[in-house]
Design a protein around this motif. Sequence first.
Motif, PDB file in Angstrom:
ATOM      1  N   SER A  80       0.817  -1.221   0.000  1.00  0.00           N
ATOM      2  CA  SER A  80       0.000   0.000   0.000  1.00  0.00           C
ATOM      3  C   SER A  80       0.850   1.271   0.000  1.00  0.00           C
ATOM      4  O   SER A  80       0.530   2.241  -0.691  1.00  0.00           O
ATOM      5  N   ARG A  81       1.921   1.286   0.783  1.00  0.00           N
ATOM      6  CA  ARG A  81       2.767   2.487   0.847  1.00  0.00           C
ATOM      7  C   ARG A  81       3.422   2.759  -0.504  1.00  0.00           C
ATOM      8  O   ARG A  81       3.459   3.913  -0.982  1.00  0.00           O
ATOM      9  N   GLN A  82       3.952   1.720  -1.127  1.00  0.00           N
ATOM     10  CA  GLN A  82       4.586   1.886  -2.440  1.00  0.00           C
ATOM     11  C   GLN A  82       3.557   2.322  -3.489  1.00  0.00           C
ATOM     12  O   GLN A  82       3.857   3.155  -4.354  1.00  0.00           O
ATOM     13  N   LEU A  83       2.346   1.774  -3.402  1.00  0.00           N
ATOM     14  CA  LEU A  83       1.290   2.144  -4.346  1.00  0.00           C
ATOM     15  C   LEU A  83       0.928   3.617  -4.199  1.00  0.00           C
ATOM     16  O   LEU A  83       0.795   4.341  -5.192  1.00  0.00           O
ATOM     17  N   LYS A  84       0.777   4.057  -2.976  1.00  0.00           N
ATOM     18  CA  LYS A  84       0.443   5.466  -2.723  1.00  0.00           C
ATOM     19  C   LYS A  84       1.513   6.382  -3.310  1.00  0.00           C
ATOM     20  O   LYS A  84       1.196   7.396  -3.970  1.00  0.00           O
ATOM     21  N   SER A 138       6.397  -5.015  -6.840  1.00  0.00           N
ATOM     22  CA  SER A 138       7.809  -5.273  -7.115  1.00  0.00           C
ATOM     23  C   SER A 138       8.701  -4.429  -6.210  1.00  0.00           C
ATOM     24  O   SER A 138       9.706  -4.922  -5.667  1.00  0.00           O
ATOM     25  N   LEU A 139       8.347  -3.167  -6.026  1.00  0.00           N
ATOM     26  CA  LEU A 139       9.122  -2.295  -5.137  1.00  0.00           C
ATOM     27  C   LEU A 139       9.060  -2.781  -3.693  1.00  0.00           C
ATOM     28  O   LEU A 139      10.060  -2.735  -2.962  1.00  0.00           O
ATOM     29  N   TYR A 140       7.868  -3.225  -3.289  1.00  0.00           N
ATOM     30  CA  TYR A 140       7.723  -3.765  -1.934  1.00  0.00           C
ATOM     31  C   TYR A 140       8.687  -4.924  -1.713  1.00  0.00           C
ATOM     32  O   TYR A 140       9.396  -4.987  -0.695  1.00  0.00           O
ATOM     33  N   PHE A 141       8.730  -5.859  -2.666  1.00  0.00           N
ATOM     34  CA  PHE A 141       9.571  -7.034  -2.492  1.00  0.00           C
ATOM     35  C   PHE A 141      11.050  -6.670  -2.473  1.00  0.00           C
ATOM     36  O   PHE A 141      11.836  -7.277  -1.734  1.00  0.00           O
ATOM     37  N   GLU A 142      11.432  -5.687  -3.257  1.00  0.00           N
ATOM     38  CA  GLU A 142      12.827  -5.245  -3.227  1.00  0.00           C
ATOM     39  C   GLU A 142      13.212  -4.746  -1.837  1.00  0.00           C
ATOM     40  O   GLU A 142      14.354  -4.928  -1.394  1.00  0.00           O
ATOM     41  N   GLU A 143      12.274  -4.135  -1.141  1.00  0.00           N
ATOM     42  CA  GLU A 143      12.549  -3.598   0.186  1.00  0.00           C
ATOM     43  C   GLU A 143      12.603  -4.678   1.260  1.00  0.00           C
ATOM     44  O   GLU A 143      13.367  -4.562   2.227  1.00  0.00           O
ATOM     45  N   VAL A 144      11.783  -5.720   1.133  1.00  0.00           N
ATOM     46  CA  VAL A 144      11.650  -6.689   2.224  1.00  0.00           C
ATOM     47  C   VAL A 144      12.308  -8.033   1.927  1.00  0.00           C
ATOM     48  O   VAL A 144      12.211  -8.951   2.749  1.00  0.00           O
ATOM     49  N   ARG A 145      12.964  -8.167   0.809  1.00  0.00           N
ATOM     50  CA  ARG A 145      13.489  -9.467   0.381  1.00  0.00           C
ATOM     51  C   ARG A 145      14.287 -10.168   1.485  1.00  0.00           C
ATOM     52  O   ARG A 145      14.193 -11.391   1.651  1.00  0.00           O
ATOM     53  N   TYR A 153       1.386 -12.156   4.351  1.00  0.00           N
ATOM     54  CA  TYR A 153       1.772 -11.346   3.195  1.00  0.00           C
ATOM     55  C   TYR A 153       2.364 -12.190   2.069  1.00  0.00           C
ATOM     56  O   TYR A 153       2.667 -11.669   0.994  1.00  0.00           O
ATOM     57  N   CYS A 154       2.548 -13.472   2.309  1.00  0.00           N
ATOM     58  CA  CYS A 154       3.166 -14.334   1.293  1.00  0.00           C
ATOM     59  C   CYS A 154       2.176 -14.714   0.198  1.00  0.00           C
ATOM     60  O   CYS A 154       0.977 -14.833   0.443  1.00  0.00           O
ATOM     61  N   ASP A 155       2.701 -14.938  -0.990  1.00  0.00           N
ATOM     62  CA  ASP A 155       1.892 -15.523  -2.064  1.00  0.00           C
ATOM     63  C   ASP A 155       1.602 -16.988  -1.747  1.00  0.00           C
ATOM     64  O   ASP A 155       0.517 -17.489  -2.025  1.00  0.00           O
ATOM     65  N   GLU A 156       2.590 -17.654  -1.188  1.00  0.00           N
ATOM     66  CA  GLU A 156       2.429 -19.028  -0.704  1.00  0.00           C
ATOM     67  C   GLU A 156       2.908 -19.047   0.746  1.00  0.00           C
ATOM     68  O   GLU A 156       4.073 -18.761   1.014  1.00  0.00           O
ATOM     69  N   GLU A 157       2.019 -19.381   1.659  1.00  0.00           N
ATOM     70  CA  GLU A 157       2.372 -19.349   3.071  1.00  0.00           C
ATOM     71  C   GLU A 157       3.259 -20.534   3.448  1.00  0.00           C
ATOM     72  O   GLU A 157       3.280 -21.554   2.751  1.00  0.00           O
TER      73      GLU A 157
END
Length: 279
Positions: A80-84, A138-145, A153-157
């Motif tokens: 949400s933050r990256q989207l905003k 994509s930006l979110y994942f770059e930050e939290v990788r 928050y996972c695509d697959e838990e």
Amino acid sequence: MRYFTLIFFLSIVSCKTSTNTLERTELGSVYLEMINYIENPKPTDTVCLSDLARAKRDAEEGKIAMNDLLGLDQGNRRYSRQLKNLIEEQGLIFRPEGEYCVVYGGQTQGCYSLYMDRLIAEQFGADFKKRIHERADSLYFEEVRNDTIWHWYCDEEPELLPDHSVIEREIGGGIMFLGIIIETDVQVPENKIESMFPSDKYPTFVDVDITIDKNGDVTKFEIDSLRRLESDKVLYDKLFPLAVGEIKKNYSRWKPGIIRGEPVNTTYEFRVYFKNKAI
């Protein structure tokens, strides 16, 4: 979540029965067919007419708003933050609410959003919303990788390996947690009742936040909450180590959580119920 589920149901029903049928394109695209309705809404549809008037006033003032909606999906997104930030970089106003194709009692909600979607599609392209959501994620994942994130928050838990006997419990919104019941020499209260909820029968339990790394190993244990034990340090000191020991012994191998095709470090809430050891 129940509120959104109701909106989703009304949306599907109204979309299929209305004479102004909304045919949805790919997830993330604007609802182009519904534009036909907002061009000429029914004179009695005062909700839609009011929304359209407000949208036109905002547009004339250069206030173009984009809802945090991707098709019928809505909620607290991981990005949400990256989207905003991305939306505002385009000179648009971030509007984290709204609904589509909700018709009830002859009144149509969502006309403000649809009007704005049309303006955005004309300016940035029909697939703009899909593209900006993808870029934000994509930006979110770059930050939290390399961070540790909550499992929902996972695509697959994360998945427990191998398949042990566990209890599934839902806390709302489809989020599931696992739990186990273990025996203890420490005397704990029990209720002599039959219930589908383990906490009714075994009211003494501990929620342990476990860290599951990218390899699927449990590497960290933290106390999340302790029911009926906050005021009894003796019980706490005895039962929490029992819970950790049981998890380490029998529940320490997992399939890691996955985001965008890559394993990530996750925090998972694992509940341990206690019952008295049979004599």
